[in-house]
Scaffold this motif. Structure first.
Motif, PDB file in Angstrom:
ATOM      1  N   LEU A 124     -21.549  43.316  22.124  1.00 47.81           N
ATOM      2  CA  LEU A 124     -21.307  42.283  23.123  1.00 47.81           C
ATOM      3  C   LEU A 124     -19.822  42.325  23.480  1.00 47.81           C
ATOM      4  N   MET A 125     -19.511  42.842  24.676  1.00 41.10           N
ATOM      5  CA  MET A 125     -18.124  42.907  25.129  1.00 41.10           C
ATOM      6  C   MET A 125     -17.790  41.648  25.920  1.00 41.10           C
ATOM      7  N   PHE A 126     -16.621  41.075  25.690  1.00 41.01           N
ATOM      8  CA  PHE A 126     -16.204  39.871  26.380  1.00 41.01           C
ATOM      9  C   PHE A 126     -14.689  39.777  26.371  1.00 41.01           C
ATOM     10  N   ASN A 127     -14.170  39.081  27.364  1.00 43.32           N
ATOM     11  CA  ASN A 127     -12.738  38.785  27.414  1.00 43.32           C
ATOM     12  C   ASN A 127     -12.540  37.409  26.791  1.00 43.32           C
ATOM     13  N   PRO A 128     -11.893  37.312  25.643  1.00 43.20           N
ATOM     14  CA  PRO A 128     -11.744  36.012  24.979  1.00 43.20           C
ATOM     15  C   PRO A 128     -10.936  35.011  25.784  1.00 43.20           C
ATOM     16  N   ASP A 129     -10.136  35.485  26.745  1.00 42.07           N
ATOM     17  CA  ASP A 129      -9.350  34.573  27.565  1.00 42.07           C
ATOM     18  C   ASP A 129     -10.198  33.885  28.627  1.00 42.07           C
ATOM     19  N   THR A 130     -11.151  34.613  29.183  1.00 37.09           N
ATOM     20  CA  THR A 130     -11.972  34.065  30.265  1.00 37.09           C
ATOM     21  C   THR A 130     -13.390  33.712  29.827  1.00 37.09           C
ATOM     22  N   VAL A 138     -21.465  31.498  21.629  1.00 35.95           N
ATOM     23  CA  VAL A 138     -22.783  30.919  21.904  1.00 35.95           C
ATOM     24  C   VAL A 138     -23.801  32.039  22.096  1.00 35.95           C
ATOM     25  N   TYR A 139     -23.386  33.132  22.740  1.00 39.00           N
ATOM     26  CA  TYR A 139     -24.265  34.297  22.892  1.00 39.00           C
ATOM     27  C   TYR A 139     -24.577  34.897  21.528  1.00 39.00           C
ATOM     28  N   LEU A 140     -23.536  35.071  20.706  1.00 42.70           N
ATOM     29  CA  LEU A 140     -23.752  35.658  19.384  1.00 42.70           C
ATOM     30  C   LEU A 140     -24.724  34.819  18.566  1.00 42.70           C
ATOM     31  N   ARG A 141     -24.556  33.516  18.634  1.00 42.12           N
ATOM     32  CA  ARG A 141     -25.429  32.629  17.888  1.00 42.12           C
ATOM     33  C   ARG A 141     -26.875  32.777  18.357  1.00 42.12           C
ATOM     34  N   SER A 142     -27.056  32.968  19.674  1.00 42.84           N
ATOM     35  CA  SER A 142     -28.404  33.147  20.218  1.00 42.84           C
ATOM     36  C   SER A 142     -28.998  34.473  19.760  1.00 42.84           C
ATOM     37  N   PHE A 143     -28.164  35.515  19.699  1.00 44.84           N
ATOM     38  CA  PHE A 143     -28.651  36.814  19.233  1.00 44.84           C
ATOM     39  C   PHE A 143     -29.036  36.753  17.750  1.00 44.84           C
ATOM     40  N   GLU A 144     -28.271  35.989  16.970  1.00 47.23           N
ATOM     41  CA  GLU A 144     -28.559  35.880  15.547  1.00 47.23           C
ATOM     42  C   GLU A 144     -29.890  35.195  15.281  1.00 47.23           C
ATOM     43  N   ALA A 145     -30.343  34.405  16.243  1.00 43.74           N
ATOM     44  CA  ALA A 145     -31.602  33.682  16.087  1.00 43.74           C
ATOM     45  C   ALA A 145     -32.816  34.552  16.401  1.00 43.74           C
ATOM     46  N   VAL A 146     -32.563  35.771  16.904  1.00 41.94           N
ATOM     47  CA  VAL A 146     -33.669  36.680  17.234  1.00 41.94           C
ATOM     48  C   VAL A 146     -34.361  37.119  15.943  1.00 41.94           C
ATOM     49  N   GLY A 183     -18.035  10.864  32.333  1.00 37.66           N
ATOM     50  CA  GLY A 183     -16.771  11.354  32.864  1.00 37.66           C
ATOM     51  C   GLY A 183     -16.836  11.674  34.342  1.00 37.66           C
ATOM     52  N   ASN A 184     -16.045  12.652  34.769  1.00 37.47           N
ATOM     53  CA  ASN A 184     -15.947  12.998  36.193  1.00 37.47           C
ATOM     54  C   ASN A 184     -16.499  14.383  36.504  1.00 37.47           C
ATOM     55  N   ILE A 185     -17.256  14.968  35.572  1.00 35.71           N
ATOM     56  CA  ILE A 185     -17.779  16.322  35.764  1.00 35.71           C
ATOM     57  C   ILE A 185     -19.300  16.317  35.740  1.00 35.71           C
ATOM     58  N   THR A 186     -19.893  17.020  36.688  1.00 30.85           N
ATOM     59  CA  THR A 186     -21.331  17.241  36.718  1.00 30.85           C
ATOM     60  C   THR A 186     -21.564  18.585  37.404  1.00 30.85           C
ATOM     61  N   GLY A 187     -22.811  18.965  37.612  1.00 34.60           N
ATOM     62  CA  GLY A 187     -23.051  20.219  38.312  1.00 34.60           C
ATOM     63  C   GLY A 187     -24.174  21.041  37.732  1.00 34.60           C
ATOM     64  N   PHE A 188     -23.928  22.353  37.605  1.00 27.90           N
ATOM     65  CA  PHE A 188     -24.996  23.285  37.282  1.00 27.90           C
ATOM     66  C   PHE A 188     -24.606  24.202  36.124  1.00 27.90           C
ATOM     67  N   MET A 189     -25.539  24.378  35.182  1.00 26.30           N
ATOM     68  CA  MET A 189     -25.327  25.279  34.060  1.00 26.30           C
ATOM     69  C   MET A 189     -25.793  26.673  34.449  1.00 26.30           C
ATOM     70  N   PHE A 190     -25.088  27.684  33.990  1.00 22.88           N
ATOM     71  CA  PHE A 190     -25.342  29.059  34.410  1.00 22.88           C
ATOM     72  C   PHE A 190     -26.556  29.670  33.731  1.00 22.88           C
ATOM     73  N   ILE A 191     -26.673  29.488  32.421  1.00 21.16           N
ATOM     74  CA  ILE A 191     -27.707  30.176  31.649  1.00 21.16           C
ATOM     75  C   ILE A 191     -28.382  29.205  30.687  1.00 21.16           C
ATOM     76  N   ASP A 192     -29.699  29.341  30.560  1.00 17.46           N
ATOM     77  CA  ASP A 192     -30.415  28.638  29.511  1.00 17.46           C
ATOM     78  C   ASP A 192     -30.333  29.520  28.274  1.00 17.46           C
ATOM     79  N   PHE A 193     -29.562  29.106  27.279  1.00 17.28           N
ATOM     80  CA  PHE A 193     -29.297  29.973  26.137  1.00 17.28           C
ATOM     81  C   PHE A 193     -30.519  30.223  25.272  1.00 17.28           C
ATOM     82  N   GLN A 194     -31.579  29.497  25.513  1.00 15.34           N
ATOM     83  CA  GLN A 194     -32.815  29.802  24.808  1.00 15.34           C
ATOM     84  C   GLN A 194     -33.381  31.141  25.258  1.00 15.34           C
TER      85      GLN A 194
END
Length: 219
Positions: A173-179, A185-193, A141-152
């Motif tokens: 885990l507090m978050f704004n569901p709109d933004t 993805v964070y919750l899933r990573s925490f569940e893997a702990v 596609g037309n998108i590339t760039g940089f990922m913010f966090i390695d979820f591992q």
């Protein structure tokens, strides 16, 4: 984590059109002014301006100076999803050579607004999971760039919290569901702990200061 393209490659892409001109034509006229659209998800405050300044300095180090051989059109979304959509549509209408987008809501809005203008993402969580790119190695596609966090590494945060405060048994885990629609993805990573960490993590959607305070009281 870099997805596929480095800063030098990005800037080389901006100049690729000029490189294809006949030598005689280029000798008779100056290089064209390249236009970059920049849509920041953050507010137009000290932090937001510092990030824009850092980008301009990096471009200048590579020979691209705002107002000289590039023109940067900057917009600040301020975390407002509606405003971000409007800014994305406005920048796309200007038909820049490339658009740089910061934060997940910005890339989502830009992806909906154009499939032809190259988009470089920054500070985006799991672009594959969110459907922005096909894969990290081959975004397509037309998108590339940089990922913010390695979820591992996300689960390690919980382990570090437990090491610092062994008595902690619950975390929110507090978050704004709109933004931050990628919160799961964070919750899933925490569940893997490992269960030996013995910390229960719950999700708490909040949209404003009042809801944050209410969440803190419940916790």
């Amino acid at each position: 984590m870099t997805v596929t393209i480095g800063r030098r490659e990005l800037l080389a892409a901006l100049g690729s059109g000029a490189a294809a001109w006949p030598l005689a034509a280029r000798a008779q006229q100056s290089e064209p002014m390249r236009r970059i659209g920049l849509l920041m998800g953050v507010a137009d405050d000290r932090e937001g301006q510092a990030r824009v300044t850092a980008l301009k300095q990096g471009l200048q180090e590579l020979g691209w100076t705002d107002g000289h051989n590039i023109q940067i059109e900057t917009r600040f979304g301020g975390g407002d999803v509606g405003r971000i959509r409007a800014d994305a549509a406005e920048l796309v209408a200007l038909a820049p050579d490339i658009i740089v987008g910061q934060t997940t809501p910005v890339i989502r809005a830009l992806r909906q607004a154009t499939s032809s203008i190259p988009i470089v993402m920054a500070a985006v969580n799991d672009p594959v999971e969110q459907g922005f790119v096909s894969s990290l190695a081959h975004p397509g596609g037309n998108i590339t760039g940089f990922m913010f966090i390695d979820f591992q590494m996300v689960g390690k945060w919980l382990e570090m919290l437990k090491e610092a405060a062994p008595g902690v048994a619950r975390a929110v885990l507090m978050f704004n569901p709109d933004t931050a629609p990628h919160y799961y993805v964070y919750l899933r990573s925490f569940e893997a702990v490992p269960r030996s960490i013995a910390v229960e993590v719950t999700a708490a959607p909040v949209r404003d200061t009042a809801e944050i305070e209410e969440c803190k009281q419940r916790a």
